[in-house]
Design a protein around this motif. Structure first.
Motif, PDB file in Angstrom:
ATOM      1  N   PHE A  48      36.381  82.204  -4.049  1.00  0.00           N
ATOM      2  CA  PHE A  48      37.596  82.495  -4.128  1.00  0.00           C
ATOM      3  C   PHE A  48      38.807  81.569  -3.716  1.00  0.00           C
ATOM      4  O   PHE A  48      38.141  80.581  -3.146  1.00  0.00           O
ATOM      5  N   ILE A 103      42.429  81.099  -1.170  1.00  0.00           N
ATOM      6  CA  ILE A 103      43.585  81.271  -0.332  1.00  0.00           C
ATOM      7  C   ILE A 103      44.646  80.744  -0.409  1.00  0.00           C
ATOM      8  O   ILE A 103      44.644  79.380  -0.527  1.00  0.00           O
ATOM      9  N   THR A 109      45.596  87.914   4.438  1.00  0.00           N
ATOM     10  CA  THR A 109      44.544  88.692   3.799  1.00  0.00           C
ATOM     11  C   THR A 109      43.577  89.763   4.633  1.00  0.00           C
ATOM     12  O   THR A 109      43.107  89.119   5.606  1.00  0.00           O
ATOM     13  N   ILE A 114      39.899  91.183   4.847  1.00  0.00           N
ATOM     14  CA  ILE A 114      38.480  91.314   4.043  1.00  0.00           C
ATOM     15  C   ILE A 114      37.844  92.439   4.336  1.00  0.00           C
ATOM     16  O   ILE A 114      37.899  92.930   5.421  1.00  0.00           O
ATOM     17  N   HIS A 129      47.568  90.445   0.743  1.00  0.00           N
ATOM     18  CA  HIS A 129      46.470  90.210  -0.085  1.00  0.00           C
ATOM     19  C   HIS A 129      45.041  90.946   0.605  1.00  0.00           C
ATOM     20  O   HIS A 129      45.182  91.268   1.766  1.00  0.00           O
ATOM     21  N   LEU A 140      40.728  91.204   0.105  1.00  0.00           N
ATOM     22  CA  LEU A 140      39.621  90.417  -0.511  1.00  0.00           C
ATOM     23  C   LEU A 140      38.489  91.711  -0.428  1.00  0.00           C
ATOM     24  O   LEU A 140      38.089  91.834   0.834  1.00  0.00           O
ATOM     25  N   VAL A 198      32.173  88.568  -4.056  1.00  0.00           N
ATOM     26  CA  VAL A 198      33.404  88.792  -4.009  1.00  0.00           C
ATOM     27  C   VAL A 198      33.792  90.083  -5.213  1.00  0.00           C
ATOM     28  O   VAL A 198      33.495  89.489  -6.395  1.00  0.00           O
ATOM     29  N   GLU A 220      36.697  91.842  -5.892  1.00  0.00           N
ATOM     30  CA  GLU A 220      37.779  91.500  -6.361  1.00  0.00           C
ATOM     31  C   GLU A 220      38.752  90.887  -5.232  1.00  0.00           C
ATOM     32  O   GLU A 220      38.477  90.975  -4.015  1.00  0.00           O
ATOM     33  N   HIS A 221      39.727  90.368  -5.728  1.00  0.00           N
ATOM     34  CA  HIS A 221      40.489  89.511  -4.616  1.00  0.00           C
ATOM     35  C   HIS A 221      41.891  89.364  -5.376  1.00  0.00           C
ATOM     36  O   HIS A 221      42.156  89.074  -6.509  1.00  0.00           O
TER      37      HIS A 221
END
Length: 252
Positions: A26, A28, A34, A36, A207, A209, A215, A217-218
């Motif tokens: 990913f 950033i 964001t 998580i 955002h 994550l 991951v 989806e992000h």
């Protein structure tokens, strides 16, 4: 176009012989906030610790501002899980915040009056100045979390990592912490937060994550915080998510 301040490529990590992170990729962007999210055991805390070289990686590359962590660590702040800290250590709130300045002071030097003033101002920002001389063991969970956030703020970092800063705190403290995180974002700082409450994701983060060993989806919360991505990440562990969920998530 937003500047990429963290790029993670093919990152893997394990505990003992169990893979916890597998091929994590990913990027950033600067000035993002964001969240998580993922089920228990998904590797959220391990991800942060691995990025900060507090846990070894098996494979992968991590670049902060185009540099390895060791060359960028002066601009990175970290708030660990409150449960991982020895709160019986005999020190007061102000001294805990001063510890955030040791990168500037040096471990063998005494903090100056100016350093202690910066630490006090960070406590003021978190409404904890009246508790500056209080032993940390005598503080409530929410007060301890505010002190730890003050310790991160005093570093005046560009990139902050926070591991469940809202876990176990009262509503007033949660509101105060989120106000500070949004203020950091407005100042152009970058913040990544391990978060456990899916119902507040859309209110708190621009955002998100999704993590479950890798991951899932992000991206922008408005785009990727969907029922489909929650199901993809949590699988059978969906019982605690509000049924219907129209006020929590949207469908593609």
């Amino acid at each position: 176009m937003a500047k990429t301040v963290l790029k993670v490529t093919n990152l893997s990590a394990s505990y003992r012989k169990n893979t916890v992170l597998d091929n994590v990729n990913f990027q950033i962007e600067e000035g993002s906030l964001t969240g998580i999210v993922g089920p228990n055991g998904a590797g959220k805390s391990t991800l942060i610790k691995t990025l900060l070289h507090l846990h070894p990686s098996l494979t992968g590359k991590i670049d902060f501002y185009g540099l390895p962590f060791k060359k960028a660590k002066r601009v990175i702040g970290y708030v660990p899980q409150r449960g991982s800290v020895d709160w019986d250590f005999p020190t007061n709130a102000l001294d805990v915040v001063v510890m955030g300045l040791y990168g500037q002071i040096g471990w063998l030097k005494r903090p100056s009056r100016a350093h202690r003033k910066l630490a006090y101002e960070a406590l003021e920002k978190m409404d904890m100045a009246p508790y500056a001389d209080r032993q940390i063991s005598q503080l409530s969970g929410g007060q301890q979390q505010r002190v730890f956030l003050a310790r991160a703020l005093v570093q005046d970092a560009e990139f902050y990592f926070m591991d469940e800063p809202l876990a176990g705190v009262d509503a007033t403290t949660e509101k105060a912490i989120m106000a500070i995180l949004k203020e950091l974002k407005d100042e152009g700082k970058t913040v990544m937060v391990v978060h456990h409450d899916l119902q507040t994701v859309t209110d708190y983060f621009d955002h998100v994550l999704f993590l479950n060993r890798t991951v899932k989806e992000h991206g922008l919360t408005d785009s990727v915080f969907t029922k489909e991505n929650i199901m993809k990440t949590y699988g059978g562990k969906m019982q605690r998510i509000v049924e219907g969920g129209s006020h929590v998530v949207h469908s593609n």
